[in-house]
Design an enzyme around this catalytic site. Sequence first.
Site, PDB file in Angstrom:
ATOM      1  N   ARG A   1       0.676  -1.375  -0.035  1.00 40.49           N
ATOM      2  CA  ARG A   1       0.006   0.002  -0.079  1.00 40.49           C
ATOM      3  C   ARG A   1       0.941   1.218  -0.088  1.00 40.49           C
ATOM      4  O   ARG A   1       0.166   2.218  -0.173  1.00 40.49           O
ATOM      5  CB  ARG A   1      -0.917  -0.005   1.191  1.00 40.49           C
ATOM      6  CG  ARG A   1      -0.243   0.046   2.380  1.00 40.49           C
ATOM      7  CD  ARG A   1      -1.360   0.219   3.642  1.00 40.49           C
ATOM      8  NE  ARG A   1      -0.652   0.206   4.944  1.00 40.49           N
ATOM      9  CZ  ARG A   1      -1.114   0.699   6.090  1.00 40.49           C
ATOM     10  NH1 ARG A   1      -2.333   0.956   6.182  1.00 40.49           N
ATOM     11  NH2 ARG A   1      -0.338   0.950   7.180  1.00 40.49           N
TER      12      ARG A   1
ATOM     13  N   HIS B   1      -8.320  -3.195   2.486  1.00 41.71           N
ATOM     14  CA  HIS B   1      -8.719  -2.238   3.705  1.00 41.71           C
ATOM     15  C   HIS B   1      -9.691  -1.429   3.371  1.00 41.71           C
ATOM     16  O   HIS B   1      -9.374  -0.102   3.490  1.00 41.71           O
ATOM     17  CB  HIS B   1      -7.495  -1.702   4.387  1.00 41.71           C
ATOM     18  CG  HIS B   1      -7.277  -1.631   5.573  1.00 41.71           C
ATOM     19  ND1 HIS B   1      -8.240  -0.138   6.155  1.00 41.71           N
ATOM     20  CD2 HIS B   1      -7.022  -1.808   6.827  1.00 41.71           C
ATOM     21  CE1 HIS B   1      -8.158  -0.171   7.388  1.00 41.71           C
ATOM     22  NE2 HIS B   1      -7.049  -1.035   7.754  1.00 41.71           N
TER      23      HIS B   1
ATOM     24  N   GLU C   1     -13.420  -5.199   5.973  1.00 37.68           N
ATOM     25  CA  GLU C   1     -12.167  -5.439   5.173  1.00 37.68           C
ATOM     26  C   GLU C   1     -12.358  -7.134   4.926  1.00 37.68           C
ATOM     27  O   GLU C   1     -11.966  -7.990   5.861  1.00 37.68           O
ATOM     28  CB  GLU C   1     -11.024  -5.057   5.832  1.00 37.68           C
ATOM     29  CG  GLU C   1     -11.031  -3.600   6.419  1.00 37.68           C
ATOM     30  CD  GLU C   1     -10.095  -3.554   7.509  1.00 37.68           C
ATOM     31  OE1 GLU C   1      -9.163  -4.214   7.605  1.00 37.68           O
ATOM     32  OE2 GLU C   1     -10.328  -2.359   8.115  1.00 37.68           O
TER      33      GLU C   1
HETATM   34  O1  TA6 Z   1      -7.787  -3.011   9.908  1.00 33.92           O
HETATM   35  C1  TA6 Z   1      -8.030  -2.419  11.186  1.00 33.92           C
HETATM   36  C2  TA6 Z   1      -6.528  -2.090  11.691  1.00 33.92           C
HETATM   37  O2  TA6 Z   1      -5.597  -3.200  11.818  1.00 33.92           O
HETATM   38  C3  TA6 Z   1      -6.728  -1.171  12.957  1.00 33.92           C
HETATM   39  O3  TA6 Z   1      -6.090  -1.814  14.022  1.00 33.92           O
HETATM   40  C4  TA6 Z   1      -5.793   0.109  12.625  1.00 33.92           C
HETATM   41  O4  TA6 Z   1      -4.485  -0.155  12.977  1.00 33.92           O
HETATM   42  C5  TA6 Z   1      -6.259   0.168  11.082  1.00 33.92           C
HETATM   43  O5  TA6 Z   1      -5.943  -1.129  10.651  1.00 33.92           O
HETATM   44  C6  TA6 Z   1      -5.282   1.379  10.327  1.00 33.92           C
HETATM   45  O6  TA6 Z   1      -4.042   0.786  10.325  1.00 33.92           O
HETATM   46  P1  TA6 Z   1      -2.947   1.961   9.715  1.00 33.92           P
HETATM   47  O7  TA6 Z   1      -1.471   1.311   9.672  1.00 33.92           O
HETATM   48  O8  TA6 Z   1      -3.570   2.301   8.539  1.00 33.92           O
HETATM   49  O9  TA6 Z   1      -3.108   3.089  10.514  1.00 33.92           O
END
Ligand code: TA6
Length: 277
Positions: free
Chosen positions: A75, A148, A252
Site C-alpha cells: 500500500r 482495507h 475488510e
Molecule cells: O484494519 C484495522 C487495523 O488493523 C486497525 O488496527 C488500525 O490499525 C487500522 O488497521 C489502520 O491501520 P493504519 O496502519 O492504516 O493506521
Amino acid sequence: MAATSVVVLDRGNNTTCTINLHGATVVSWRVNNQEQLFVSKQAQFDGKKAIRGGIPFVFPQFGPWPYGPQHGFARIVRWNIEKAPERLPSGDVEAIFSLMDSDFTRSMWSYDFRLTYRLILREKELHFNIAIYNPSKDLTFSFNMLLHTYFKVPDVRRCQITGLHGCTFVDKTRDGAIYHEARDVVTIGEWTDRIYQNTPHEHIITNVVSGRKMRIQKYNFPDTVVWNPWMDHAKDMSDFGDDEYPNMVCVEAGHVSSPVILLPGTAFEASQILQVM
Ligand code: TA6
C-alpha cells in the site's frame, strides 16, 4: 512531464472508479455521482504514507511486522498499470494493475512475487480479482492479504453489518482475546477493531450513502476485519480528522487469521465484489 499517478475508470452516468498508483489504492468509487468510499480530509498523498481511506491493499503482512511497516509494503509502493482502462463489450470498464518484487521490497521480504490486481467497474458493482504468483523454483513463501476498505456512511451508529453471527473474532480492543459474535447483526457504538474468522462469503452493510445497502461478496478471503477508531483513536491519527469517525466504517475482506502458503511455481487467487443495493 510527471508520470501519471491516477487512473480513472469511467463507465458513464457519473459512475467512475479512481485508482492512485501509490499502493494501487482505490481512492474513489462513484455510482451515479454518489461517492461510496471514505477518504479522510487529512489524507496524505505524498507518495510515502499509506492513503488514509479508499481501499488500501494490505500485503504481505496484516498488522505489525518486524521486517517493515504495519500492514506490509504493497500500500506504500507505486504499482504498474498492466492494462489501461478498457471498455468491455458489456459496457463495463476494466483495468489491471501489477506489482512485483523490487530492491525496496526485497530489503524487507526476500521473496520474488508477481501480484496482479484486476478491477472491473460495473453499473452498481466494483469487482476485484487478485492473483499472486510465486515464480521461484524452490522457495515457498507465506503472506497475508486484505482489502482495507473504508466505506463512507452518513452515521456509523446507524449501520448494521450482517453475516458475522456465530463467528469467532479476535478483539484488538480487548488485548486480542477471542470471543464469539452472538448478535445477528453487528452495530458500531464504540472503538471497534475485530478480526472475524472464517466468515461467510457475504456481508451486507445497511445505511451506507443515500440510505442504501452495500453487499460484500468475497472468495478466498476467509476473514473479515471490522474497524472504527471512534473518538478515542481518531485523535491518534494525524491523517484522520477527530470528527470523521462517524462517517466511515471499515469492513475488510482478508486472509489474515492464518497465512497463505504459496509453493514454488503456484498462484493464489482471491476476489471481492462490492454492490450498491
Ligand atoms: O484494519 C484495522 C487495523 O488493523 C486497525 O488496527 C488500525 O490499525 C487500522 O488497521 C489502520 O491501520 P493504519 O496502519 O492504516 O493506521
